[in-house]
Design a protein around this motif. Sequence first.
Motif, PDB file in Angstrom:
ATOM      1  N   SER A  81       0.764  62.582 -19.867  1.00 16.32           N
ATOM      2  CA  SER A  81       1.828  61.994 -20.526  1.00 16.32           C
ATOM      3  C   SER A  81       2.466  62.870 -21.659  1.00 16.32           C
ATOM      4  CB  SER A  81       1.436  60.645 -21.062  1.00 16.32           C
ATOM      5  OG  SER A  81       2.538  60.039 -21.638  1.00 16.32           O
ATOM      6  N   HIS A 140      -4.320  56.897 -25.205  1.00 12.46           N
ATOM      7  CA  HIS A 140      -3.441  56.037 -24.805  1.00 12.46           C
ATOM      8  C   HIS A 140      -3.221  54.865 -25.664  1.00 12.46           C
ATOM      9  CE1 HIS A 140      -6.904  54.178 -23.178  1.00 12.46           C
ATOM     10  NE2 HIS A 140      -6.404  52.895 -23.165  1.00 12.46           N
ATOM     11  N   PHE A 174       1.803  55.171  -8.456  1.00 12.67           N
ATOM     12  CA  PHE A 174       1.466  55.199  -9.852  1.00 12.67           C
ATOM     13  C   PHE A 174       2.577  54.512 -10.480  1.00 12.67           C
ATOM     14  CE2 PHE A 174      -0.277  58.816  -7.734  1.00 12.67           C
ATOM     15  CZ  PHE A 174      -1.453  59.051  -8.617  1.00 12.67           C
ATOM     16  N   PHE A 202       6.175  62.457 -17.384  1.00 11.10           N
ATOM     17  CA  PHE A 202       5.010  61.913 -16.866  1.00 11.10           C
ATOM     18  C   PHE A 202       4.447  62.762 -15.611  1.00 11.10           C
ATOM     19  CE2 PHE A 202       3.716  58.736 -13.475  1.00 11.10           C
ATOM     20  CZ  PHE A 202       2.137  58.790 -13.789  1.00 11.10           C
ATOM     21  N   LEU A 214      -0.914  53.419 -17.636  1.00 11.00           N
ATOM     22  CA  LEU A 214      -1.124  54.203 -16.550  1.00 11.00           C
ATOM     23  C   LEU A 214      -1.821  53.082 -15.510  1.00 11.00           C
ATOM     24  CD1 LEU A 214      -0.740  56.219 -14.401  1.00 11.00           C
ATOM     25  CD2 LEU A 214      -3.152  57.316 -15.442  1.00 11.00           C
ATOM     26  N   TYR A 240       3.752  53.764 -14.556  1.00 11.67           N
ATOM     27  CA  TYR A 240       3.779  54.390 -15.938  1.00 11.67           C
ATOM     28  C   TYR A 240       4.589  53.677 -16.985  1.00 11.67           C
ATOM     29  CZ  TYR A 240       4.293  58.067 -19.522  1.00 11.67           C
ATOM     30  OH  TYR A 240       4.364  58.777 -20.601  1.00 11.67           O
TER      31      TYR A 240
END
Length: 235
Positions: free
Chosen positions: A202, A68, A87, A120, A76, A89
């Motif tokens: 992702s 990431h 969630f 996602f 995230l 993102y």
Amino acid sequence: TGTVDATGTGRPWVYSSGLRGEGKVYVDLMPSRPVVVSICATPPAIDGKLDDACWQEAQPVPFQNNSHLAEPQTTLLIRRDGQAIYFGYRRKAAIRDGEPIPFKATLADDDAEVWRDDDFEIFLTDSKRQVGLQFAVGCGGGRFEGLNAIPKRDWSDLKWKAPWTHAVSKGADEWIAEVAIPIATLTAEKLDPANLQLNVMSYNVSNPGRRSIFITDPSPLGFGRCQNFIPIAEK
């Protein structure tokens, strides 16, 4: 590159690799640990923004091998309460010649093939690993959900329908998705909310860099038939 004469061994060869040019290499030396998800007093508004108090207090969930952190950078966030799991993102745009590379965002409907856009995806199961639920949101706002009978190692059944909520916002330099998955949606498929397990992907089709990153490798079968998960620990 070169060769090495490795005589006197049953394997007279050497594997090697190399990199050329400026860059970064991230090596994750930590074993997989539970994803710690803390309880939020007030749920986020599912509006495609990450400005709610619950997100400001959340610790980012790392992806495998710290992928990431590489361009395009990805964040995230996960929270939960007695009603749902939430969630958040965010994915930054890659930069080329000083300008952000546009995201691919062409689909806005339900039951969309959102993997044709930047997207996602969430895969939830429990410790029994009998049923997996897949939720996906595209950069253009499209979505789909699927149910997977995990022991059969088959693709998710995209005809499955269940209640959940999402919202997307997109600018030149980043796109954001928010998702709320009701606990009732999980228990309707006999998942145990106290013993949930998770994988997240992702997916990047517009920018240079890796096409897909995960919080744990889903197995050679791919994300649609995910076999690997990380337990969720409540805090």
